[in-house]
Scaffold this active site. Structure first.
Site, PDB file in Angstrom:
ATOM      1  N   GLY A 100       0.825  -1.197   0.000  1.00 43.40           N
ATOM      2  CA  GLY A 100       0.000   0.000   0.000  1.00 43.40           C
ATOM      3  C   GLY A 100       0.853   1.238   0.000  1.00 43.40           C
ATOM      4  O   GLY A 100       2.013   1.220  -0.378  1.00 43.40           O
ATOM      5  N   CYS A 101       0.285   2.349   0.492  1.00 44.49           N
ATOM      6  CA  CYS A 101       0.952   3.641   0.434  1.00 44.49           C
ATOM      7  C   CYS A 101       2.144   3.681   1.380  1.00 44.49           C
ATOM      8  O   CYS A 101       2.099   3.171   2.489  1.00 44.49           O
ATOM      9  CB  CYS A 101      -0.047   4.731   0.821  1.00 44.49           C
ATOM     10  N   GLY A 102       3.242   4.291   0.921  1.00 44.07           N
ATOM     11  CA  GLY A 102       4.388   4.484   1.780  1.00 44.07           C
ATOM     12  C   GLY A 102       5.491   3.508   1.470  1.00 44.07           C
ATOM     13  O   GLY A 102       6.270   3.705   0.562  1.00 44.07           O
ATOM     14  N   LEU A 103       5.579   2.437   2.249  1.00 43.69           N
ATOM     15  CA  LEU A 103       6.614   1.430   2.049  1.00 43.69           C
ATOM     16  C   LEU A 103       5.976   0.248   1.348  1.00 43.69           C
ATOM     17  O   LEU A 103       5.335  -0.587   1.970  1.00 43.69           O
ATOM     18  CB  LEU A 103       7.217   1.019   3.402  1.00 43.69           C
ATOM     19  N   HIS A 171       3.265  11.001  -1.658  1.00 43.47           N
ATOM     20  CA  HIS A 171       4.146   9.992  -2.247  1.00 43.47           C
ATOM     21  C   HIS A 171       3.930   9.906  -3.759  1.00 43.47           C
ATOM     22  O   HIS A 171       4.878   9.776  -4.529  1.00 43.47           O
ATOM     23  CB  HIS A 171       3.888   8.612  -1.640  1.00 43.47           C
TER      24      HIS A 171
END
Length: 260
Positions: A100-103, A171
């Protein structure tokens, strides 16, 4: 612009709102992540995501790409050259959880804080940071229309704001900028990435992976973001919550303000 949608409120008043759609990032027929994103510059998004997440080393490792509208959203598809395709397949085999979002696409705490490549530091003063942020604020058409979007820009001392990408996600904006830089043949180390958002560790990681010369933001960074930026040699200029002004948080950046 695709990123803005005209609507009518119940009281009859017109409004322009930011578009938000699910965008599936698909590599070799496999979905790596689904992001809620603004449907502008998706070709840049696809390339930039692949670069900043380490799926490819350069755009040359993408053999073909296409953007396909689906009933429930948009698929951004890429087919990878043999070395990158093999690395991607191995990464997918190692991934046991959702992404998902981020890492994105990691499965362990060690990968969350993976070693970053060293960057070629671009020494900048806090006055340069102020000029970069001022230029970014003056060049955000989607934000001006909707008041709901982040921006990521590429700024140089000699050329000012060279490139800009906007998105509802910070991001996503950075990934779009990374893709645009690659498409334009611009070396990220020749200038600074300037953001509208706070600086968390994942933005530092993405900036370091693409080789940005510096990272600038108007809000305070997290402690881990500073630690990771220092380890990568990435100059980081952001706002001090104690002093309410821009400061240089990492040693490679100049510490003397040239605006004095």
């Amino acid at each position: 612009m695709k990123g803005a949608v005209a609507v009518t409120r119940p009281d009859g008043g017109p409004e322009v709102l930011a578009a938000e759609v699910p965008v599936a990032l698909v590599f070799d027929g496999t979905t790596q992540a689904v992001m809620m994103a603004t449907p502008d510059d998706l070709g840049d998004f696809l390339i930039g995501f692949a670069l900043s997440e380490g799926l490819i080393a350069s755009p040359a490792e993408i053999l073909r790409r296409e953007i396909v509208a689906q009933p429930g959203g948009i698929e951004a598809r890429a087919w990878l050259a043999a070395p990158a395709s093999a690395r991607f397949a191995e990464r997918r085999r190692a991934t046991v959880g959702p992404v998902g979002c981020g890492l994105c696409g990691i499965d362990s705490l060690a990968q969350a804080l993976r070693p970053l490549p060293g960057t070629r530091a671009l020494p900048l003063s806090t006055a340069s940071g102020t000029r970069a942020l001022d230029a970014l604020r003056a060049a955000q058409p989607l934000q001006d229309a909707t008041r709901a979007c982040h921006a990521a820009g590429f700024w140089t001392e000699g050329g000012g704001l060279v490139l800009l990408r906007e998105d509802i996600g910070r991001h996503n904006a950075l990934d779009k900028l990374a893709g645009a830089l690659a498409a334009a043949g611009i070396t990220p180390g020749s200038g600074a990435v300037v953001m509208t958002s706070r600086l968390s560790v994942d933005l530092v990681q993405k900036a370091a992976i693409i080789g940005a010369g510096a990272l600038i933001a108007p809000s305070a960074p997290t402690a881990l973001a500073v630690e990771q930026a220092q380890a990568a040699g990435l100059p980081l200029i952001a706002r001090s919550p104690r002093e309410n002004r821009l400061v240089c948080y990492t040693a490679p950046a100049q510490t003397k303000d040239d605006a004095a």
